[in-house]
Design a protein around this motif. Structure first.
Motif: not given
Length: 233
Positions: A152-166
Motif C-alpha cells: 500500500l505504501a507503493g500505490v499511485e494514490e498519495t492519500v493511500v501511501r500516506e495512510k500506509a506509512v502512518e
C-alpha cells in the motif's frame, strides 16, 4: 451480551461498532440487493463469510462497505481467526490487485485507476494500523501485516501511501518486543520470533522500497526512516 468498540477514538467514522458475539452488522437494504444471497442467508453468515461475500461483489459501493467494516469484523472474529484467515485474505487481495494491474510486487506501485478501489485501499491501510494500535493484534504478532502495508505504501494514490506509512509508523515501535511480558508458551514463542526475525524483515522491506523502480515506494521509504531508525537504535 454486546461487545462495544465505540470507545476506540480512531475508528473509521460512521461504522456500526456494536456487535453480538461472533456477529457483524448486516449490510443495508440497498447493499443487500447487490448480493446474490437471500436476506435469510446473509443474516446467518459469519462475520468473515459476509465480509468475503461483500468484498467479491461487482458493486463498488458494497466492496467499500465491506472494507469499512474490517476492524469490526476482525474484532468479532477474534485475534487468532483474524491472523489465520482475515490477514491472509487481505494479503491475497493486494497481490491480486497488483497482478491485475500487471505490476510486480515488492513495493512496486499499484495503479488502480478507480476512485472506489483507492478508497478500499485507504480504509484498509487505516484499519490495519488500528488493529495493532488498540491491541487487537499484539505488536509481536504484527509482522504479518508489514507486507500488506509495504504494498500500500507503493500505490499511485498519495492519500493511500500516506495512510500506509502512518500505519507503519504506528506499528514499528510496537514490534520492539524485547521487554514485553506475555503469558503462555505459544505467546512467548511468538514474542521471541518477532525479536529474532523482526529487524531483518523490516530492513529488507525498507531496502525493497528504497530500491523500487517507482518513485512512490521511494517516497514512502523516506517517510518511514524515523521510526525505523528508532527501532534499530
Amino acid at each position: 451480551m454486546s461487545a462495544t468498540l465505540s470507545s476506540h477514538p480512531t475508528l473509521t467514522p460512521n461504522i456500526n461498532t456494536t456487535l453480538r458475539p461472533n456477529a457483524t452488522p448486516a449490510p443495508s437494504l440497498s447493499l443487500a440487493r447487490t448480493l446474490s444471497d437471500s436476506p435469510t442467508t446473509l443474516a446467518s453468515l459469519t462475520p468473515y463469510a459476509l465480509f468475503l461475500t461483500q468484498l467479491h461483489t461487482h458493486s463498488a459501493e458494497t466492496r467499500v462497505d465491506a472494507m469499512r467494516r474490517l476492524f469490526v469484523v476482525a474484532n468479532a472474529m477474534g485475534r487468532d481467526e483474524t491472523l489465520l484467515k482475515l490477514i491472509p485474505t487481505l494479503t491475497h487481495h493486494i497481490r491480486d490487485s497488483a497482478d491485475g494491474s500487471n505490476i510486480m510486487s515488492h513495493a512496486a506501485a499499484v495503479p488502480t485507476g478507480q476512485e472506489e478501489d483507492d478508497e478500499i485501499l485507504l480504509i484498509m491501510a487505516e484499519q490495519l494500523g488500528q488493529m495493532v494500535e488498540c491491541g487487537l493484534i499484539p505488536g509481536y504478532r504484527a509482522l504479518v501485516i508489514l507486507p500488506i502495508l509495504e504494498q500500500l505504501a507503493g500505490v499511485e494514490e498519495t492519500v493511500v501511501r500516506e495512510k500506509a506509512v502512518e500505519s507503519l509508523n504506528l506499528i514499528l515501535p510496537l514490534l520492539m518486543a524485547e521487554g514485553v511480558s506475555v503469558k503462555g508458551k505459544e505467546e512467548e514463542e511468538a514474542r521471541q520470533s518477532c525479536v529474532r526475525l523482526g529487524p531483518g524483515l523490516i530492513l529488507n522491506m525498507v531496502k525493497r522500497m528504497a530500491g523500487a523502480d517507482w518513485f512512490t515506494a521511494k517516497v514512502s521509504a523516506f517517510a518511514g526512516f524515523s521510526p525505523i531508525y528508532q527501532f534499530f537504535n
